[in-house]
Design a protein around this motif. Structure first.
Motif, PDB file in Angstrom:
ATOM      1  N   GLU A 202       0.415  -1.172   0.086  1.00  0.00           N
ATOM      2  CA  GLU A 202      -0.217   0.296  -0.194  1.00  0.00           C
ATOM      3  C   GLU A 202       0.923   1.303  -0.199  1.00  0.00           C
ATOM      4  O   GLU A 202      -0.069   2.249  -0.713  1.00  0.00           O
ATOM      5  CB  GLU A 202      -1.186   0.084   0.820  1.00  0.00           C
ATOM      6  CG  GLU A 202      -0.531   0.125   2.455  1.00  0.00           C
ATOM      7  CD  GLU A 202       0.445  -1.418   3.587  1.00  0.00           C
ATOM      8  OE1 GLU A 202      -0.362  -1.737   4.342  1.00  0.00           O
ATOM      9  OE2 GLU A 202       0.131  -2.172   2.093  1.00  0.00           O
ATOM     10  N   ARG A 203       2.326   1.225   0.425  1.00  0.00           N
ATOM     11  CA  ARG A 203       3.114   2.090   0.650  1.00  0.00           C
ATOM     12  C   ARG A 203       3.058   2.424  -1.064  1.00  0.00           C
ATOM     13  O   ARG A 203       3.559   3.756  -1.069  1.00  0.00           O
ATOM     14  CB  ARG A 203       3.886   2.362   1.468  1.00  0.00           C
ATOM     15  CG  ARG A 203       3.149   2.052   3.209  1.00  0.00           C
ATOM     16  CD  ARG A 203       3.426   3.355   3.613  1.00  0.00           C
ATOM     17  NE  ARG A 203       4.362   3.756   3.528  1.00  0.00           N
ATOM     18  CZ  ARG A 203       4.316   5.908   4.173  1.00  0.00           C
ATOM     19  NH1 ARG A 203       3.034   5.838   4.564  1.00  0.00           N
ATOM     20  NH2 ARG A 203       5.518   6.487   4.145  1.00  0.00           N
ATOM     21  N   ARG A 205       2.210   1.780  -3.631  1.00  0.00           N
ATOM     22  CA  ARG A 205       0.568   2.009  -4.115  1.00  0.00           C
ATOM     23  C   ARG A 205       0.331   3.912  -4.210  1.00  0.00           C
ATOM     24  O   ARG A 205       0.012   4.398  -4.657  1.00  0.00           O
ATOM     25  CB  ARG A 205      -0.304   1.894  -4.120  1.00  0.00           C
ATOM     26  CG  ARG A 205      -0.243   0.259  -5.059  1.00  0.00           C
ATOM     27  CD  ARG A 205      -1.377  -0.585  -4.302  1.00  0.00           C
ATOM     28  NE  ARG A 205      -3.440  -0.035  -4.992  1.00  0.00           N
ATOM     29  CZ  ARG A 205      -3.423  -0.487  -6.677  1.00  0.00           C
ATOM     30  NH1 ARG A 205      -2.835  -1.086  -6.956  1.00  0.00           N
ATOM     31  NH2 ARG A 205      -4.311   0.028  -7.000  1.00  0.00           N
ATOM     32  N   ARG A 206       1.140   4.182  -2.784  1.00  0.00           N
ATOM     33  CA  ARG A 206       0.865   5.926  -2.303  1.00  0.00           C
ATOM     34  C   ARG A 206       1.867   6.553  -2.895  1.00  0.00           C
ATOM     35  O   ARG A 206       1.553   7.104  -3.755  1.00  0.00           O
ATOM     36  CB  ARG A 206       0.796   6.206  -1.227  1.00  0.00           C
ATOM     37  CG  ARG A 206       0.741   7.177  -0.332  1.00  0.00           C
ATOM     38  CD  ARG A 206       0.479   6.916   1.305  1.00  0.00           C
ATOM     39  NE  ARG A 206       0.762   8.500   1.556  1.00  0.00           N
ATOM     40  CZ  ARG A 206      -0.123   8.978   2.181  1.00  0.00           C
ATOM     41  NH1 ARG A 206      -1.492   8.276   2.187  1.00  0.00           N
ATOM     42  NH2 ARG A 206       0.116  10.666   2.757  1.00  0.00           N
ATOM     43  N   LEU A 209       0.530   6.582  -6.469  1.00  0.00           N
ATOM     44  CA  LEU A 209       0.311   8.011  -6.493  1.00  0.00           C
ATOM     45  C   LEU A 209       0.058   9.392  -7.116  1.00  0.00           C
ATOM     46  O   LEU A 209       0.041  10.442  -7.229  1.00  0.00           O
ATOM     47  CB  LEU A 209      -1.431   7.695  -5.844  1.00  0.00           C
ATOM     48  CG  LEU A 209      -2.247   8.006  -5.510  1.00  0.00           C
ATOM     49  CD1 LEU A 209      -3.274   8.091  -6.875  1.00  0.00           C
ATOM     50  CD2 LEU A 209      -3.274   8.460  -4.196  1.00  0.00           C
ATOM     51  N   SER A 210       1.029   9.616  -6.078  1.00  0.00           N
ATOM     52  CA  SER A 210       1.640  11.033  -5.108  1.00  0.00           C
ATOM     53  C   SER A 210       2.223  11.484  -7.364  1.00  0.00           C
ATOM     54  O   SER A 210       2.729  12.411  -7.425  1.00  0.00           O
ATOM     55  CB  SER A 210       2.930  10.658  -4.615  1.00  0.00           C
ATOM     56  OG  SER A 210       3.659  11.846  -4.071  1.00  0.00           O
ATOM     57  N   THR A 261      -2.476   6.940 -13.358  1.00  0.00           N
ATOM     58  CA  THR A 261      -2.200   6.398 -12.116  1.00  0.00           C
ATOM     59  C   THR A 261      -2.535   5.064 -12.491  1.00  0.00           C
ATOM     60  O   THR A 261      -2.369   3.842 -12.154  1.00  0.00           O
ATOM     61  CB  THR A 261      -3.411   6.810 -11.228  1.00  0.00           C
ATOM     62  OG1 THR A 261      -3.253   8.302 -11.153  1.00  0.00           O
ATOM     63  CG2 THR A 261      -3.323   6.177  -9.637  1.00  0.00           C
ATOM     64  N   TYR A 265      -0.014   1.893 -12.336  1.00  0.00           N
ATOM     65  CA  TYR A 265      -0.555   0.284 -10.541  1.00  0.00           C
ATOM     66  C   TYR A 265      -0.660  -0.512 -11.666  1.00  0.00           C
ATOM     67  O   TYR A 265       0.237  -1.888 -11.794  1.00  0.00           O
ATOM     68  CB  TYR A 265      -1.835   0.261 -10.945  1.00  0.00           C
ATOM     69  CG  TYR A 265      -2.131   1.792  -9.555  1.00  0.00           C
ATOM     70  CD1 TYR A 265      -0.509   2.164  -9.003  1.00  0.00           C
ATOM     71  CD2 TYR A 265      -3.628   2.106  -9.414  1.00  0.00           C
ATOM     72  CE1 TYR A 265      -1.549   2.726  -7.644  1.00  0.00           C
ATOM     73  CE2 TYR A 265      -4.032   3.218  -8.036  1.00  0.00           C
ATOM     74  CZ  TYR A 265      -2.732   3.734  -7.507  1.00  0.00           C
ATOM     75  OH  TYR A 265      -3.023   4.371  -6.271  1.00  0.00           O
ATOM     76  N   GLY A 330      -6.606   9.041  -1.519  1.00  0.00           N
ATOM     77  CA  GLY A 330      -5.785   8.108  -0.853  1.00  0.00           C
ATOM     78  C   GLY A 330      -4.232   8.784  -0.664  1.00  0.00           C
ATOM     79  O   GLY A 330      -3.159   8.116   0.243  1.00  0.00           O
ATOM     80  N   LEU A 331      -4.412  10.225  -0.398  1.00  0.00           N
ATOM     81  CA  LEU A 331      -2.428  10.896   0.281  1.00  0.00           C
ATOM     82  C   LEU A 331      -2.890  11.902   1.424  1.00  0.00           C
ATOM     83  O   LEU A 331      -2.053  12.433   1.864  1.00  0.00           O
ATOM     84  CB  LEU A 331      -2.215  11.869  -1.398  1.00  0.00           C
ATOM     85  CG  LEU A 331      -2.189  10.849  -2.841  1.00  0.00           C
ATOM     86  CD1 LEU A 331      -1.406  11.699  -3.721  1.00  0.00           C
ATOM     87  CD2 LEU A 331      -0.116   9.577  -2.167  1.00  0.00           C
TER      88      LEU A 331
END
Length: 333
Positions: A202-203, A205-206, A209-210, A261, A265, A330-331
């Motif tokens: 999840e980190r 993917r974060r 996203l950033s 994004t 992914y 998400g951010l």
């Protein structure tokens, strides 16, 4: 003074507080270089190429002295340090910059290109991606030195006539490209580095996203769209750290963050990492072109249209109140 045998500089700018120098500071650093030579090519987000052959003659300095002057001015005026590579052409200068620590200059003089390049892996050469590197390694050509020693005809049978010729020349330090003043960027990139080896998906993917939010905003701000994305992941393995890079084309040229994004992914999932210890992630938007010249597929999906309108509003808010004014959920901290 005769022409210096290493008259091209590649500079990477890093803030003394950490992180790349971007935005207005980056433009100011390019202007600083322009005080030494008019032949400056921007390499976003934090690099620049400069042909200083004329500057060396004008200032009566060698390349290391001139690089030191540039570094001192960048540090004093903008709080930015430089890692500088110097070589007889842009390709060698870029590779030399990878060997330079912040605050130093690594010089490869004319005539020393082959010795400098020989121990590097095949993938270090311009134009050699992961797929071509695997093919070359399958024939035992796993280093630049072995590629340089291979017969031209052999390389052309493996990779094709034109590609083989270019590969053969680059392995010998021959680069026919030139520093192009004010050249439009063919790609833009951003990266995120974790303070430690990060295992949590999840980190990862974060961070993706950033990155896509940053690249999307930059593309829209510059009136550009991209045709593809290239994702690089640096991770720990048994030998230290390794980097995997893959690229994929978008369905259509776009600067829409949601589309970037989704593709980022998918590329990340294609690596098939199982609890990988990731240290850094970099994303590059490639094939840039003017947004006004790009065609967009019409859609009757109201959700897609709403997403674009929300993005336009968010961009105006960021322009007025700063880049952190609007963030995806998400951010959110």
């Amino acid at each position: 003074m005769t022409e210096d045998p290493a008259g091209v500089l590649y500079l990477r700018f890093r803030r003394t507080a950490g992180g790349p120098a971007g935005g207005a500071a980056y433009a100011e650093l390019l202007a600083l270089l322009g005080a030494f030579t008019p032949v400056v090519e921007a390499v976003p987000p934090d690099g620049a190429l400069a042909d200083v052959g004329g500057a060396l003659r004008y200032f009566g300095r060698d390349v290391e002295d001139l690089a030191s002057v540039i570094r001192v001015r960048a540090l004093a005026l903008h709080g930015v340090d430089c890692a500088i590579g110097a070589g007889p052409n842009p390709m060698v200068a870029r590779l030399a910059a990878r060997r330079a620590a912040p605050g130093t200059t690594f010089v490869v003089a004319r005539g020393a290109e082959a010795a400098f390049l020989a121990p590097l892996p095949a993938a270090a050469l311009d134009g050699v991606g992961a797929s071509m590197a695997r093919t070359l390694c399958g024939y035992g050509l796993d280093s630049v030195g072995r590629i340089a020693a291979a017969p031209l005809a052999t390389l052309q049978r493996i990779t094709g006539v034109r590609t083989g010729r270019e590969l053969w020349e680059r392995a010998r330090g021959i680069d026919r490209t030139r520093v192009t003043p004010n050249a439009a960027a063919r790609s833009i990139a951003a990266e995120r580095t974790f303070p430690y080896d990060e295992l949590a998906p999840e980190r990862h993917r974060r961070a993706l996203l950033s990155l896509t939010e940053e690249l999307g905003a930059r593309l829209r701000g510059e009136g550009q769209v991209c045709r593809s994305l290239a994702l690089s992941v640096r991770y720990a393995d048994r030998t230290g750290y390794a980097t995997l890079t893959r690229s994929r084309a978008l369905g259509e040229p776009t600067a829409h963050s949601a589309a970037l994004t989704a593709l980022a992914y998918r590329i990340h999932e294609s690596f098939g990492f199982q609890r990988a210890r990731v240290r850094g992630i970099a994303l590059r938007a490639e094939g840039l072109t003017d947004a006004a010249r790009a065609s967009r597929q019409l859609t009757f999906d109201p959700a897609d249209e709403r997403s674009h309108r929300i993005e336009e509003v968010a961009d105006r808010l960021r322009e007025k109140f700063g880049p952190g004014a609007v963030k995806p959920a998400g951010l959110a901290a």
